[in-house]
Design a protein around this motif. Structure first.
Motif, PDB file in Angstrom:
ATOM      1  N   HIS A 149      -3.536  -7.445   2.134  1.00 18.12           N
ATOM      2  CA  HIS A 149      -2.740  -7.705   0.435  1.00 18.12           C
ATOM      3  C   HIS A 149      -3.203  -6.664  -0.577  1.00 18.12           C
ATOM      4  N   THR A 150      -4.913  -6.071  -0.387  1.00 16.16           N
ATOM      5  CA  THR A 150      -5.834  -5.797  -0.634  1.00 16.16           C
ATOM      6  C   THR A 150      -5.802  -4.041  -0.791  1.00 16.16           C
ATOM      7  N   GLY A 151      -4.624  -3.456   0.689  1.00 13.77           N
ATOM      8  CA  GLY A 151      -5.256  -2.286   0.697  1.00 13.77           C
ATOM      9  C   GLY A 151      -6.336  -1.781   1.835  1.00 13.77           C
ATOM     10  N   ARG A 152      -6.912  -2.806   1.856  1.00 12.09           N
ATOM     11  CA  ARG A 152      -8.753  -2.034   3.023  1.00 12.09           C
ATOM     12  C   ARG A 152      -8.896  -3.350   3.634  1.00 12.09           C
ATOM     13  N   CYS A 153      -6.956  -3.263   4.563  1.00 14.92           N
ATOM     14  CA  CYS A 153      -7.751  -3.630   6.280  1.00 14.92           C
ATOM     15  C   CYS A 153      -8.784  -2.750   6.974  1.00 14.92           C
ATOM     16  N   PRO A 154      -9.718  -3.427   7.619  1.00 13.83           N
ATOM     17  CA  PRO A 154     -10.668  -3.285   8.452  1.00 13.83           C
ATOM     18  C   PRO A 154     -10.010  -2.076   9.544  1.00 13.83           C
ATOM     19  N   THR A 155      -9.049  -2.500  10.233  1.00 10.67           N
ATOM     20  CA  THR A 155      -9.131  -2.097  11.292  1.00 10.67           C
ATOM     21  C   THR A 155      -7.427  -0.874  11.141  1.00 10.67           C
ATOM     22  N   GLY A 156      -7.843  -0.410   9.867  1.00 10.96           N
ATOM     23  CA  GLY A 156      -6.488   0.333   9.909  1.00 10.96           C
ATOM     24  C   GLY A 156      -4.790  -0.195   9.722  1.00 10.96           C
ATOM     25  N   VAL A 157      -4.430  -1.292   9.980  1.00 11.01           N
ATOM     26  CA  VAL A 157      -3.373  -1.887   9.774  1.00 11.01           C
ATOM     27  C   VAL A 157      -2.330  -2.417   8.902  1.00 11.01           C
ATOM     28  N   ALA A 158      -2.743  -2.598   7.878  1.00 11.36           N
ATOM     29  CA  ALA A 158      -2.615  -3.176   6.716  1.00 11.36           C
ATOM     30  C   ALA A 158      -2.738  -2.259   6.007  1.00 11.36           C
ATOM     31  N   THR A 159      -3.299  -0.944   5.552  1.00 11.94           N
ATOM     32  CA  THR A 159      -3.335  -0.232   5.010  1.00 11.94           C
ATOM     33  C   THR A 159      -2.538   1.361   4.530  1.00 11.94           C
ATOM     34  N   GLN A 160      -2.804   1.964   3.448  1.00  8.06           N
ATOM     35  CA  GLN A 160      -2.536   3.554   3.441  1.00  8.06           C
ATOM     36  C   GLN A 160      -3.712   4.064   3.362  1.00  8.06           C
ATOM     37  N   SER A 161      -5.477   3.893   3.005  1.00  5.99           N
ATOM     38  CA  SER A 161      -5.845   4.522   3.139  1.00  5.99           C
ATOM     39  C   SER A 161      -6.406   5.671   4.829  1.00  5.99           C
ATOM     40  N   ARG A 162      -5.768   6.686   4.504  1.00  2.53           N
ATOM     41  CA  ARG A 162      -6.776   7.939   4.751  1.00  2.53           C
ATOM     42  C   ARG A 162      -7.676   6.910   6.037  1.00  2.53           C
ATOM     43  N   TRP A 163      -9.137   6.727   5.648  1.00  6.51           N
ATOM     44  CA  TRP A 163     -10.404   6.215   5.924  1.00  6.51           C
ATOM     45  C   TRP A 163      -9.922   5.800   7.121  1.00  6.51           C
ATOM     46  N   LEU A 164      -9.771   4.552   6.565  1.00 10.28           N
ATOM     47  CA  LEU A 164      -9.676   3.245   7.385  1.00 10.28           C
ATOM     48  C   LEU A 164      -8.587   3.379   8.091  1.00 10.28           C
TER      49      LEU A 164
END
Length: 509
Positions: A412-427
């Motif tokens: 829910h934070t947008g900071r999923c460390p594995t890139g699964v549940a985020t829209q952060s291009r870096w993650l």
């Protein structure tokens, strides 16, 4: 060098003094005011609590929602490595409350030869029913796999995660549910789709946010959509609706959903296209007649009256949903308030049994395709669902684990460390859809293979032939109970006529 070291020490001392000064004057946190600097350690440990418990503190069976043993099984299965465990069970089998025991037969069913239905390498086992067949839908079909991917919205999940899942579903010949977030380019990598219509009508809404049949036709025409699912509620937050934070609403997601970019995207608690059971059935029939596709509903289970009214109305009209997806209250790829996650909606086994019992008593069970969801992505829980009357199961979080989710609980934070549940291009750059699609397919195929193996151990060649008689529930103090007694099932349930049993795909004569 000595001068540099002294300067560094002075800077460190100054920084610590500043922290101490701030801690002493702030009033928000008593721990920091009473224990300057040292108190911060408490919040650091709290922040990393889930990770510490996963890897250091808990036993193999303690972690929730998925234990270490379960995550190990998914990881090994996804990698194509041996997924067996040595030295016996970790369970205290005579002291565990509600331990499900599968009663094997002394005469197990023979394993199919390679290339035969249910045999290696794909272990394909199709649905025992034709989706949309009972209502004569123009595009009725028999799902090729009894295991499919649950609805997980594009936007909540990253583009690369959805792509990996879709490509993996294509390899494993599974259906991929889009979730209520609309149909995205990431869904168009070959898997057949179930298009989900949520309360926000994303992807099929007009400029006022109301349902648009014309735009639904456009979605169906532009991708391999095989069925449509109307979501009434989901296990994580039934009766609440949903929210995609504005930070996640990129211009692409806004275009797909038909909403403004950068603003919170709200799914209302209920539908505006209908407000009662009669309206729901009319809505189902409108979509089914226009598209020719099987149309079903997805819901968590609360009040029993809704299901009784639905069955009665289906008998009266001859219409209604072709399939019913029951989501357990333990489900939850969506973020939710704690009270909703913990206390709203029945858990899967109780909820599904009540729905199935309602339809069986009404004589509708054999004409309705039942789909189960809610922590069913393991062979034992999946077989239990088939024993209760499921025809298909959907997996969600287990598939997320297969593509790299580590249960960090940061969805829910947008900071999923594995890139699964985020829209952060870096993650999300660390998630390789080529590799993860293979892992998805491996997991799905392995799950199918072990469901079939368990069914054969009960003496039947297809999971649809597993019945409540194949299960016993062991309780503390050496007690046990039959599944049919616990869930108030009649002896001939799940309903399977002789003709339906003989027509099962891949069934031995």
């Amino acid at each position: 060098m000595t001068v540099l070291r002294s300067a560094g020490l002075r800077a460190t001392a100054t920084a610590l003094a500043a922290v101490v000064g701030y801690d002493l004057v702030q009033r928000r946190r008593a721990i920091l005011r009473n224990f300057p600097i040292a108190g911060h350690l408490r919040y650091v440990l709290e922040a990393f609590g889930p990770e510490l418990r996963q890897y250091i503190v808990t036993s193999n069976n303690e972690e929730r929602p998925f234990s270490r043993d379960q995550r190990r099984w998914i990881d090994a299965s996804s990698d194509g490595r041996p997924n067996v465990f040595g030295f016996g069970t970790d369970d205290e089998m005579e002291a565990v409350e509600s331990l499900v025991i599968i009663k094997h037969s002394p005469f197990p069913a023979p394993a199919p030869a390679p290339g035969e239905p249910g045999g290696p390498p794909d272990y394909m086992v199709s649905c025992s029913k034709v989706l949309g067949g009972a209502h004569g839908r123009r595009h009725a079909f028999r799902p090729a796999s009894v295991v499919n991917l649950s609805g997980m919205s594009y936007g909540a999940l990253s583009p690369v995660a959805v792509e990996a899942l879709n490509r993996g579903a294509r390899i494993a010949s599974c259906l991929h549910n889009t979730g209520e977030g609309g149909l995205a380019p990431a869904h168009r990598h070959g898997a057949e789709l179930v298009f989900q219509i949520g309360t926000g009508y994303f992807g099929c809404r007009d400029d006022r946010g109301c349902f648009s049949l014309e735009r639904l036709r456009e979605r169906v025409a532009e991708a391999p959509v095989r069925a449509i699912e109307i979501k009434l509620s989901q296990g994580a937050k039934p009766g609440l609706g949903g929210l995609l934070p504005g930070a996640k609403v990129t211009s692409e997601i806004a275009d797909i959903r038909g909403v403004p970019a950068g603003q919170d995207c709200v799914s209302p608690p209920g539908h505006s296209a209908f407000s009662d059971v009669a309206g729901l059935i009319e809505f189902v029939e409108l979509i089914a007649q226009d598209t020719g596709l099987p149309v079903g509903i997805k819901s968590a289970v609360g009040e029993a009256g809704f299901w009784e009214q639905l069955a009665e109305r289906m008998i009266d009209t001859g219409g209604g949903p072709d399939f019913i997806t029951v989501d357990g209250g333990e489900g939850g790829t969506g973020a939710a308030p704690l009270a909703f996650a913990d206390h709203v909606a029945l858990p899967f086994k109780l909820g599904f049994a009540r729905v199935y019992r309602t339809f069986a008593l009404a004589g509708l069970a054999e004409d309705t395709v039942f789909i189960g969801a809610g922590r069913l992505g393991f062979p034992d829980s999946a077989l239990f669902a088939f024993g209760l009357g499921c025809d298909l199961i959907n997996v969600g979080r287990e598939a997320m684990l297969a593509i790299g989710c580590i249960q960090a609980q940061r969805c829910h934070t947008g900071r999923c460390p594995t890139g699964v549940a985020t829209q952060s291009r870096w993650l999300m750059h660390g998630l390789d859809p080529d590799l993860k699609s293979t892992r998805t397919a491996n997991y799905l195929v392995t799950l199918r293979a072990e469901i079939l193996a368990l069914a054969r151990s009960c003496g039947v060649p297809h999971p649809a032939l597993v019945t409540p008689e194949h299960f016993e529930i062991v309780c503390e103090r050496y007690g046990s109970a039959q599944l049919a007694d616990v869930f108030d099932y009649q002896p001939d349930w799940p309903v399977r006529s002789h003709a339906a049993r003989q027509a099962l795909p891949g069934r031995a004569a």
